[in-house]
Every structure is written in C-alpha cells, then in structure tokens.
Write an enzyme that holds these catalytic residues in place. Structure first.
Site, PDB file in Angstrom:
ATOM      1  N   CYS B 172      50.836 -91.459-105.446  1.00 18.45           N
ATOM      2  CA  CYS B 172      51.588 -92.651-105.052  1.00 18.45           C
ATOM      3  C   CYS B 172      52.605 -92.383-103.940  1.00 18.45           C
ATOM      4  O   CYS B 172      53.242 -93.310-103.450  1.00 18.45           O
ATOM      5  CB  CYS B 172      52.283 -93.237-106.267  1.00 18.45           C
ATOM      6  SG  CYS B 172      51.136 -93.450-107.645  1.00 18.45           S
ATOM      7  N   HIS B 305      61.262 -96.709-105.549  1.00 22.61           N
ATOM      8  CA  HIS B 305      59.860 -96.625-105.968  1.00 22.61           C
ATOM      9  C   HIS B 305      59.656 -97.592-107.132  1.00 22.61           C
ATOM     10  O   HIS B 305      58.679 -98.331-107.149  1.00 22.61           O
ATOM     11  CB  HIS B 305      59.527 -95.191-106.375  1.00 22.61           C
ATOM     12  CG  HIS B 305      58.087 -94.966-106.681  1.00 22.61           C
ATOM     13  ND1 HIS B 305      57.106 -95.098-105.733  1.00 22.61           N
ATOM     14  CD2 HIS B 305      57.449 -94.642-107.833  1.00 22.61           C
ATOM     15  CE1 HIS B 305      55.920 -94.853-106.282  1.00 22.61           C
ATOM     16  NE2 HIS B 305      56.107 -94.576-107.554  1.00 22.61           N
ATOM     17  N   HIS B 342      52.156-102.212-107.866  1.00 23.64           N
ATOM     18  CA  HIS B 342      52.135-100.845-107.337  1.00 23.64           C
ATOM     19  C   HIS B 342      50.866-100.671-106.500  1.00 23.64           C
ATOM     20  O   HIS B 342      49.758-100.748-107.027  1.00 23.64           O
ATOM     21  CB  HIS B 342      52.160 -99.859-108.503  1.00 23.64           C
ATOM     22  CG  HIS B 342      52.424 -98.442-108.106  1.00 23.64           C
ATOM     23  ND1 HIS B 342      52.373 -98.006-106.795  1.00 23.64           N
ATOM     24  CD2 HIS B 342      52.751 -97.346-108.849  1.00 23.64           C
ATOM     25  CE1 HIS B 342      52.648 -96.715-106.758  1.00 23.64           C
ATOM     26  NE2 HIS B 342      52.886 -96.297-107.992  1.00 23.64           N
TER      27      HIS B 342
END
Lengths: 348, 413
Positions: B172, B305, B342
């Site tokens: 990620c 994040h 996400h």
C-alpha cells in the site's frame, strides 16, 4: 563517481542451496533432470526444474516469520544470508542494509492456493495464505530476519529488472544511505506458472530459486569484483522489438576480448533466443548460458546469471564478465563486471 | 547509462508537479474528484465486478469508468480491449499528460506503483486454466497483459513516449514510493522529467483476502473513529508529471505544487500489522522533513494513511503525535479513504494529488462519517468541509509488510 564492489554472492537453484552447487552444475554443463509437475486436466504433466529440499534444513527457516512463509521467501532468505556471508555488526555501528527484491511471477504457490479457496468457499479462505500472496511479502520477511534493513523495495517486471535493482542499490550506496546493499531475484514454481510459460514456448522449462549479490563501496570488503557499467534500460516498443533492444544494449557495452566471459540468457528455445544470439554473434570471448542447465527461472535466472558471472571473476577465471539480460516482455539491460586487482583490493 | 550515475554539479534541482490525473470512485478527472474530496462524500456501494454473495463484506468503492477512452496513439482495437486496470491507468495518465503540456519523448522514465497490476486478467487466466484446461484461446494474452510492465508499456505507447519503466510493488506504499523514486531520479540528475503514479483495480483475490483477514468494514470505513471496524477497498489511479523547476519555468508550465521531501522506511514488526508505536511511520515523516529542511510546526495539514483498521490508525496516530509534538493540537489531519476507500497501490499517488488540490484550491478534505474521534488522536480531525490556506502538506502511506512512505508538498507561488 562512487565505485561499487561485489561483496558477496548467494544462490538457491535446482542445482541445490548455495553458490557451490550452482557453480558445480554450470561447470558440468549438463541440463539438470526434469521433474513432472501435474497439470490438472491434462494427461501429460508439465516438466520443470525444481529446487531440491535443503539437507540439512537451515536453522534460519525456523525463524518465526519464515515458518509459514511461501517457498520463495525461503529462497530469498537463503540467498541473502549467503551473500551477506560474514558481515557482522560493527561494534561501533550496525551496518545499514538496503534490500531490493525483484520478482516477475512472485508468490504463485500461495496465490494459487488462496484463490482456489476463494472460488470454492470464500468465507473460509485462509487468512494465513493471503498475506503471503503479496509481492512485498518476501522483502518484509527478510527485513525482519536481518533486523537492520533501513531501505527496502520490491521491484516487479520482466527478468531484466534485476539490473534496475542493482542500479538502485548502487544509488543508495553512493548517497551514503546504506552500508551494504542486497539485490535478490527470485521465483517459485507451480503448474500454473508452468502453464503460462508453455503458452509462449512449449520447449521452455520453468524453474525456481533465487540469486543475490551484496554490493558495497568498500574495496577492502570486496570479493574481488567491481561493477563498472550498467546500460540504459532498452524498453520494448511497437517500433523497437527485442532484437532492436538487445542490439542497443550490446552497443553500450565494450566489445569484449578473448579472456572475458559473456553470461547470457540463452536456453535452447530458438525463437526466444534469437535476439540475444544475434546481438552477441561476434562476441570474442567465452560464454556461459546458465538457463541451459537450470531452466527458465525468470527473475531468479537473471540473478543466477549475475552470480555466475561474478563468481567466475572471483575465482580468477576471467578478467571481466558481461551480463546480458534480454527480458521477455519489457526491456534489455546489460552489465559489465571486472576482476579487481589485488592492489585495489588492498586500499581501504 | 544506469551506472555509473551522472555527475552532478551543484545542489539538487527543485522538483515540481506540472500535471496530475486522477480516477477514483468519485469519477475521472481533477474537478469531479476535487468536488468529492472537498465535500467528503462517501462512495461505498455493493460490489458488482465479481460475486461477493458469500463474503462477509459486500461493499467497495467501485469506479464508474467512461464507456470510451480518450483518443491516444493506441489503435482503436487495442484500446477497446484494455483490461480494467489499464483503462483506469490510461485515464489518469492521459489527464496528467494533457495538463503537463509535455511532448512525446524518447527518454522519459515511467515509475508506477501497484499491488496487483492486471490481476483481473490473472484471475480469468486461473479460472480458464482450471475449468477449460484444453482451451487456450486468449490465455497468452491474459498471461502477458496481467503483468504491470505491460500496462506501463501501454501507457508509453498511448502517449507516445519511451524510456525505462520501473514498477514498485511495496504493497500500500507503492504509489507513494513511486513518486518518491521519481523525485529522487530528478534530484540525482538521472532524468529531467519523470511520469509517476500508482494504480490498482478492484479484484476478487484482494477483496477476498482482506475479507479473510476480517479487515473490511461491513458498513464503510471510518478512519480514526473510536469505533472504527475496518477498511473499505476502492480502486483508482493517479499519475503526476514531475520535472525540475528550471524545466517547468523554461516552458512556462503551470505548476501545481512542489514536491520538497520524501521519506521511506521499513517496519519489520509484522507482515500485516504496523508497529504499535508507529516507529517506522514516525521515521518516514522525520526523514521527509529533514530532507526538506522543515519542522512539524511548518506543516499545515496531514493527509493520513488512515485505513480505518484499529491497528493501522492507532499506530499512525501514535506516530503523528510523537512527530508533531505540541504542534499536534493545531495540526489538521484527515484520511480521504473515508470517501473513496483504500486504493492499495494507487493510494499514495491519489492522496498526493489530493494534497495538490488542498494547496491549489485552499480547502481541507473532511471525514464526514467520523462520529467519535479516537482519543488517541491528539490532533484535530477534519470533520466538515472547510477552507484553509495551506503552504505545506504531508501525505503518509503505510504498506502491508512494513513499507512506509511520506511525501511533503509545498504550495508554489
């Protein structure tokens, strides 16, 4: 300009665990035995060259992060630890390691198992398998195993990416961000990957394993090999095919001489080999084609080529070695390594 | 030559962004995305791309892609056959390219971050290999096109440039790392211009994977909420064109912002869990600030994040608390994953473009679904749309496996 030296080498291949096994197999020059890989739905298995089980089982495989990891992580760990060799923490300062893991297919075994479970019964698919399917999993595990990895990255692409990894580690060293840099190329095998390769050439034999080079700026720490050149990445385009790219790569490297080694990616598949054969048809020195013995290990094969070339220099067989990586669908990149003189090695 | 590296005289050049393209569940393009982020709209809906009837969670932030792609140098037949990930990537790259005013070039590096590339094609390859083992029709194409380097080549062909293609797969953090590497390449003199970004399409394997980990929120993620119960998966891409300030100035290009710092660190704590104290995230922020020679007190906004999982958000909050110190109380923070989910390999790049929007358009993106801020957060969470005049903004990416990336942008005026 910073000079970059090869500090150590590591390999896991169908020949066994360790560089000596790789060296012995390449010296024998005999293609390693094929092992049948059952291909569901087919009468005939697909052949592959697989990594034998280690004997004895290395102690590091008992590390908590490695116990349930995919085989590719085991290969990466073994190659990295072998390449690091006797680098011990400096009492005054723990060396900062950089790590780049290069993959093309990556963790195919767990990906296959996990997706099979997803299609059969997604609600009970194993949460232990999924994390191991991620490209970055091997680098994560090895970072935990080594403990002092300060920079890490996973690069994906065709097998020539291995030299992009070498270039990036050379930059990290030159910028003083790490003391040693590990570049690992690795793959694992299963029937699905063998099936995919079969579609491109029925004669191509897939294989698995890993190779690693450890780089540093310190001449005194060198195994006796210096990196002197990495060509540009010659990317394939609609108007630049593999042959064109291979020729461009060749044109950026020295012509070579009788006491130099060319370590190429030929594997005995006429169509796949043609661009590289043409690019090096006038090579004046010796040549070595590890894939003919070990099989098509994709990124691992690139790493084996690099390890074999550097190992030949370490052993004093040649004064220089040229590495030719003509990838399957992205780019061609070449490299040149030279044997260090004892005088240079004495400097520190 | 990749080595030896070019000799460089003088300090590293300043690096600016002259083009940005973005595709998320809000839509395709800067304006529709800016409107979505500014309002803090949520986009989670039942997944339609694959069967989720037997999964615990059934929501994701799917992108509505246009029926036709913009005209490029790709033959129409090839363009019409592109897989979903390539289409998303091409839409973002085309927008960035058009905005930058760049001309076709033979030495333009492309740095992409992704976790899955064309995994939808890989999944289809798998199903056909298992269910129709004697049928090979289309299988070579699937095997080739699921690989991210092929998607990179498609972008280069479509826009008429060539150069090295580098694919980063740091989970990620991939998108953030891609922009960071591009920034380093320009500063090191390896390239004058680099196209960089990240992308990922929604795939069954990844959705089922996070569902197996019980990481997906059943109702939509709520980053930094005390009662958060997981992340939401989204899909999309962002591409930026980076070049030296000198190059942009010579061309008279419009500058969207300046990338002034990048930090990259490794957290070896666990494969799927960040260190509880966020030590690597903290180090990434400190590194980015050190390179940029700025202090936490100089930062006006943090795009976190903030996935919405209990472990990620508490770890990142701890890192921000320690990094910002007493400034935390006055430092607005939000996670735009609250709206679009996400985006995995695309997340860092998309959130970088959000930072550019914040700098350019002078607002902060809210988390409108936040109900009860987690008391661990010593910083104010942006909960309502608001205007803000930011000069320096920071974006965090924290990857599965421990890769961390922090990017630091400055308003250019």
């Amino acid at each position: 300009m910073s000079r970059v030296f090869v500090r150590g080498l590591g390999a896991v291949s169908p020949a066994g665990w360790g560089v000596p096994a790789l060296r012995a197999a390449l010296a024998a020059g005999v293609p390693l035995p094929l092992r049948p890989t059952e291909r569901p739905g087919w009468d005939q298995p697909l052949n592959a060259r697989l990594v034998p089980d280690p004997s004895p089982r290395p102690a590091f495989l008992a590390h908590a992060r490695l116990r349930r990891a995919s085989p590719i992580t085991h290969y990466v760990a073994a190659a990295a630890l072998e390449a690091l060799g006797h680098i011990l923490p400096n009492p005054a300062r723990t060396p900062r390691l950089g790590l780049i893991v290069c993959l093309q297919s990556g963790c195919v075994q767990y990906s296959y198992r996990f997706f099979k479970e997803v299609l059969e019964a997604p609600a009970t698919a194993s949460p232990l398998l999924f994390p191991e399917t991620v490209f970055a999993a091997p680098a994560s595990h090895i970072s935990a195993l080594l403990g002092n990895v300060s920079l890490v990255s996973t690069l994906v692409g065709d097998p020539a990416v291995f030299l992009q990894g070498v270039a990036q580690v050379a930059d990290w060293l030159a910028e003083g961000r790490v003391d040693f840099g590990l570049v690992v190329g690795a793959e694992e095998a299963n029937w699905l990957r063998a099936d995919a390769i079969w579609h491109f050439d029925h004669g191509c034999v897939p294989s698995a394993g890993a190779g690693c080079v450890c780089l540093s700026l310190e001449p005194a720490a060198s195994a006796g090999v210096e990196l002197t050149a990495l060509t540009d990445a010659q990317t394939y385009l609609s108007n630049r095919n593999r042959s064109d790219a291979a020729q461009l790569m060749r044109s950026q490297l020295p012509a070579g001489s009788a006491n130099e080694l060319l370590c190429d990616g030929l594997q005995g598949c006429r169509r796949l080999d043609a661009p590289e054969l043409a690019a090096w048809e006038d090579w004046p020195g010796s040549s070595l084609s590890p894939k003919r013995v070990l099989g098509e290990g994709l990124m691992a094969a690139s790493a084996w080529q690099c390890v074999a070339a550097c190992d030949a220099l370490v052993r004093g067989d040649f004064i220089a070695a040229t590495l030719s990586l003509v990838g399957c669908n992205q780019q061609a990149i070449g490299a040149r390594f030279v044997r260090q003189s004892d005088q240079i090695r004495g400097q520190s | 030559m990749l080595f030896p590296r070019p000799l460089q005289n003088g300090p590293p050049p300043r690096v600016v962004v002259t083009g940005a393209g973005i595709v998320t569940a809000y839509g395709s393009g800067w304006k529709v995305n800016a409107d979505g982020f500014r309002a803090g709209r949520t986009t989670f809906r039942p997944v339609t791309l694959f069967d989720v009837s037997r999964q615990r969670s059934k929501l994701a932030a799917e992108a509505n892609l246009p029926d036709t792609l913009p005209a490029t140098r790709l033959p129409a037949r090839q363009a019409s056959r592109l897989d979903r990930a390539s289409r998303i990537l091409l839409l973002a790259a085309h927008e960035a390219w058009g905005q930058s005013g760049w001309e076709p070039s033979e030495d333009l590096p492309l740095v992409l971050g992704t976790t899955s590339g064309g995994m939808l094609l890989g999944e289809e390859y798998f199903k056909r290999a298992v269910n129709s083992p004697r049928s090979h029709r289309g299988q070579p194409t699937r095997a080739l096109h699921y690989q991210p380097q092929t998607q990179g080549r498609i972008i280069a062909e479509a826009l008429g440039f060539s150069g090295p293609i580098i694919i980063i797969a740091n989970a990620c953090a991939s998108g953030g790392n891609a922009l960071g590497l591009a920034w380093e390449m320009i500063r090191a003199g390896r390239a004058g211009r680099v196209m960089a970004g990240g992308y990922d399409a929604l795939t069954q394997l990844v959705f089922a994977g996070f569902d197996a980990l019980q990481s997906i929120s059943p109702g939509g993620c709520r980053p930094f909420d005390a009662h958060r119960d997981g992340l939401s998966i989204g899909e999309g891409a962002a591409i930026v064109t980076l070049e030296s300030l000198d190059s942009a100035s010579r061309r008279g290009a419009e500058i969207l912002g300046e990338l002034i710092g990048y930090g990259s660190t490794m957290d070896g704590h666990h494969l799927t869990q960040p260190h509880p104290e966020g030590v690597a995230g903290l180090a990434a922020m400190q590194c980015a600030c050190a390179v940029a020679q700025v202090n936490p007190e100089d930062i006006d906004y943090v795009n976190a994040h903030g996935t919405g999982t209990p472990l990620n958000d508490s770890s990142e909050a701890a890192a921000i608390n320690r990094w910002a110190g007493s400034h935390a109380a006055a430092l607005p923070v939000s996670s735009t994953k609250a709206g679009i989910g996400h985006l995995l390999g695309g997340a860092g790049a998309v959130e970088a473009v959000v930072c550019l929007m914040v700098l350019r358009e002078r607002w902060l993106p809210p988390e409108t679904t936040l109900e009860t801020p987690d008391p661990i957060c010593r910083f104010p969470l942006v909960r309502q749309p608001c205007d803000a005049r930011c000069e320096l903004v920071l974006s965090n990416s924290i990857g599965f496996g421990g890769a961390n990336a922090t990017l630091l942008f400055r308003r250019y005026s």
